[in-house]
Design an enzyme around this catalytic site. Sequence first.
Site, PDB file in Angstrom:
ATOM      1  CB  CYS A  59      82.074 115.792  -5.630  1.00  0.00           C
ATOM      2  SG  CYS A  59      80.450 116.457  -6.282  1.00  0.00           S
ATOM      3  CD  GLU A  64      80.748 119.430   1.087  1.00  0.00           C
ATOM      4  OE1 GLU A  64      79.923 118.645   1.377  1.00  0.00           O
ATOM      5  OE2 GLU A  64      81.380 118.756  -0.590  1.00  0.00           O
TER       6      GLU A  64
END
Length: 271
Positions: free
Chosen positions: A2, A114
């Site tokens: 993350c 992402e």
Amino acid sequence: MCGRYAASRGPEDLAGIFEVEKWEPEETLDPDYNVAPTKEVYAVLDRPLKDAESPKPVRQLRRLKWGLVPSWAKTPEGGARMINARAETVHEKPSYRRAFAARRCIIPADGYYEWVTGSVERDLEVEGKKKRPRKQPYFVLPADGSVFAMAGLYEFWRDRTLPDDHPRAWWVTCSVITTEAETSPLAAAPAEGPYALADIHPRMPLMLTPDRWDAWLDPARTDVDGLRELLAPPPAGLMRAYPVSTAVSNVRNNGPELLKELEGPEEGTLF
């Protein structure tokens, strides 16, 4: 992993979702659609109030700096590299194991970003042509629109170069726990793009479902084996992902337009 996420919910909303008992209006953060490491972020935690007569933990909404600095660190410089802790080893790594046993938190988000490398760029790399890969960003979020409750840790660090009454004498920092990305089908998977989260990246933030929130935040729970059971991945099929503008790749860009769903990957970033 993350490395970037979105957090647009305000303190009143988060207080209702997580049954927060204490938060300070002066600690309110603006909605952030491109949260990057070292920024201040919201975290939910259970901890006794400072100078309170009762030692009973109180659920609080606090502002923490994203990038954990261990209490024993000589300087805070390594914090920017410690934004993620792996669920598989968080209980044993020196930088995280104390926080895992006693200082756990939830870091609320709308979802996280992402990046995947487009197939065209991957082919160029295979052919040996020197071209910097252009990556397509995806936004990953709960399919039902609920809060993405990321499992986190927090830690206190004392800056010994400052006096006790200095506002920067104490740093409170945090890290997001990550796990292996799901290989099961995404909810409402796009026609053109990833079939599963693992197709985007091999790691993902560990999302805690509401039935685990109280146990995860409870500072009285210190049994490592019992805590590790809470790190099991959430049930499959809860997440969806969609392509968003490559504008999110620049940390200076920030606004709700970054969350706009594209019909497909941008030109030159085909999955």
